[in-house]
Design a protein around this motif. Structure first.
Motif, PDB file in Angstrom:
ATOM      1  N   GLY A  65      29.083 -10.931 -34.263  1.00 15.84           N
ATOM      2  CA  GLY A  65      29.877  -9.853 -34.824  1.00 15.84           C
ATOM      3  C   GLY A  65      29.052  -8.648 -35.202  1.00 15.84           C
ATOM      4  O   GLY A  65      27.922  -8.473 -34.759  1.00 15.84           O
ATOM      5  N   ILE A  66      29.653  -7.823 -36.048  1.00 14.50           N
ATOM      6  CA  ILE A  66      29.019  -6.589 -36.498  1.00 14.50           C
ATOM      7  C   ILE A  66      28.526  -6.806 -37.918  1.00 14.50           C
ATOM      8  O   ILE A  66      29.313  -7.098 -38.823  1.00 14.50           O
ATOM      9  N   ALA A  67      27.248  -6.645 -38.121  1.00 15.78           N
ATOM     10  CA  ALA A  67      26.669  -6.803 -39.453  1.00 15.78           C
ATOM     11  C   ALA A  67      26.695  -5.480 -40.210  1.00 15.78           C
ATOM     12  O   ALA A  67      27.001  -5.440 -41.394  1.00 15.78           O
ATOM     13  N   ASN A  68      26.383  -4.393 -39.531  1.00 14.05           N
ATOM     14  CA  ASN A  68      26.309  -3.079 -40.147  1.00 14.05           C
ATOM     15  C   ASN A  68      26.716  -2.055 -39.091  1.00 14.05           C
ATOM     16  O   ASN A  68      26.017  -1.899 -38.091  1.00 14.05           O
ATOM     17  N   PRO A  69      27.803  -1.330 -39.250  1.00 17.83           N
ATOM     18  CA  PRO A  69      28.283  -0.433 -38.199  1.00 17.83           C
ATOM     19  C   PRO A  69      27.488   0.864 -38.045  1.00 17.83           C
ATOM     20  O   PRO A  69      27.778   1.651 -37.146  1.00 17.83           O
ATOM     21  N   THR A  70      26.486   1.090 -38.850  1.00 19.50           N
ATOM     22  CA  THR A  70      25.732   2.344 -38.778  1.00 19.50           C
ATOM     23  C   THR A  70      25.097   2.548 -37.408  1.00 19.50           C
ATOM     24  O   THR A  70      25.151   3.647 -36.855  1.00 19.50           O
ATOM     25  N   GLY A  71      24.497   1.531 -36.854  1.00 14.65           N
ATOM     26  CA  GLY A  71      23.877   1.641 -35.532  1.00 14.65           C
ATOM     27  C   GLY A  71      24.878   1.968 -34.451  1.00 14.65           C
ATOM     28  O   GLY A  71      24.596   2.738 -33.526  1.00 14.65           O
ATOM     29  N   LEU A  72      26.071   1.396 -34.546  1.00 17.93           N
ATOM     30  CA  LEU A  72      27.114   1.705 -33.565  1.00 17.93           C
ATOM     31  C   LEU A  72      27.553   3.156 -33.672  1.00 17.93           C
ATOM     32  O   LEU A  72      27.813   3.812 -32.656  1.00 17.93           O
ATOM     33  N   PHE A  73      27.643   3.677 -34.896  1.00 22.44           N
ATOM     34  CA  PHE A  73      28.000   5.079 -35.075  1.00 22.44           C
ATOM     35  C   PHE A  73      26.924   6.006 -34.508  1.00 22.44           C
ATOM     36  O   PHE A  73      27.231   7.048 -33.931  1.00 22.44           O
ATOM     37  N   ILE A  74      25.675   5.621 -34.666  1.00 17.52           N
ATOM     38  CA  ILE A  74      24.575   6.418 -34.112  1.00 17.52           C
ATOM     39  C   ILE A  74      24.653   6.433 -32.590  1.00 17.52           C
ATOM     40  O   ILE A  74      24.520   7.491 -31.964  1.00 17.52           O
ATOM     41  N   VAL A  75      24.875   5.274 -31.983  1.00 16.99           N
ATOM     42  CA  VAL A  75      24.997   5.205 -30.523  1.00 16.99           C
ATOM     43  C   VAL A  75      26.190   6.029 -30.064  1.00 16.99           C
ATOM     44  O   VAL A  75      26.106   6.787 -29.093  1.00 16.99           O
ATOM     45  N   PHE A  76      27.321   5.916 -30.762  1.00 16.56           N
ATOM     46  CA  PHE A  76      28.515   6.691 -30.417  1.00 16.56           C
ATOM     47  C   PHE A  76      28.222   8.186 -30.469  1.00 16.56           C
ATOM     48  O   PHE A  76      28.581   8.933 -29.560  1.00 16.56           O
ATOM     49  N   ALA A  77      27.556   8.637 -31.531  1.00 14.59           N
ATOM     50  CA  ALA A  77      27.249  10.062 -31.681  1.00 14.59           C
ATOM     51  C   ALA A  77      26.308  10.554 -30.590  1.00 14.59           C
ATOM     52  O   ALA A  77      26.506  11.640 -30.028  1.00 14.59           O
ATOM     53  N   LEU A  78      25.291   9.756 -30.264  1.00 11.68           N
ATOM     54  CA  LEU A  78      24.350  10.159 -29.216  1.00 11.68           C
ATOM     55  C   LEU A  78      25.032  10.247 -27.854  1.00 11.68           C
ATOM     56  O   LEU A  78      24.817  11.203 -27.096  1.00 11.68           O
ATOM     57  N   VAL A  79      25.859   9.269 -27.546  1.00  8.96           N
ATOM     58  CA  VAL A  79      26.583   9.284 -26.267  1.00  8.96           C
ATOM     59  C   VAL A  79      27.542  10.471 -26.224  1.00  8.96           C
ATOM     60  O   VAL A  79      27.668  11.148 -25.198  1.00  8.96           O
ATOM     61  N   PHE A  80      28.193  10.768 -27.342  1.00  9.01           N
ATOM     62  CA  PHE A  80      29.116  11.898 -27.413  1.00  9.01           C
ATOM     63  C   PHE A  80      28.388  13.217 -27.148  1.00  9.01           C
ATOM     64  O   PHE A  80      28.853  14.046 -26.367  1.00  9.01           O
TER      65      PHE A  80
END
Length: 108
Positions: A65-80
């Motif tokens: 699962g997801i332990a901490n969503p911060t990394g996912l938000f960073i990846v989302f922002a970079l891809v965006f």
């Protein structure tokens, strides 16, 4: 209208690419665990985890699962940002090409 379509398409593309990245990383975490090897593994800046443990009687329990969503938000922002920049560059190059084509047709 054109800018809103660019924004919505980039947001959707970023979401899809982030989900695909997270899924691929979770699969890699699952398959990198060897037979008889138990414990917790984390990836993507500690955002995703895979944990396996021995339940006894040749049964292995697994959670992910997801332990901490911060990394996912960073990846989302970079891809965006990359999607927006590449689409804007493509748009400018198309405009430049059409301007060159119009100039060549008017001269010759």
């Amino acid at each position: 209208m054109r800018k809103s379509v660019l924004l919505v398409n980039s947001l959707a593309g970023s979401a899809v690419l982030t989900l695909l990245t997270a899924g691929a990383i979770l699969l890699c975490l699952m398959f990198s665990t060897g037979e008889g090897e138990y414990g917790r593994k984390e990836a993507l800046f500690g955002s995703l985890f895979f944990e396996s443990r021995d339940k006894g009687g040749n049964i292995t329990g697994a959670t992910l699962g997801i332990a901490n969503p911060t990394g996912l938000f960073i990846v989302f922002a970079l891809v965006f940002v990359v999607l927006i920049a590449s689409r804007l560059a493509l748009h400018r190059l198309r405009n430049y090409r059409s301007a060159l084509s119009a100039e060549r047709n008017s001269n010759g």
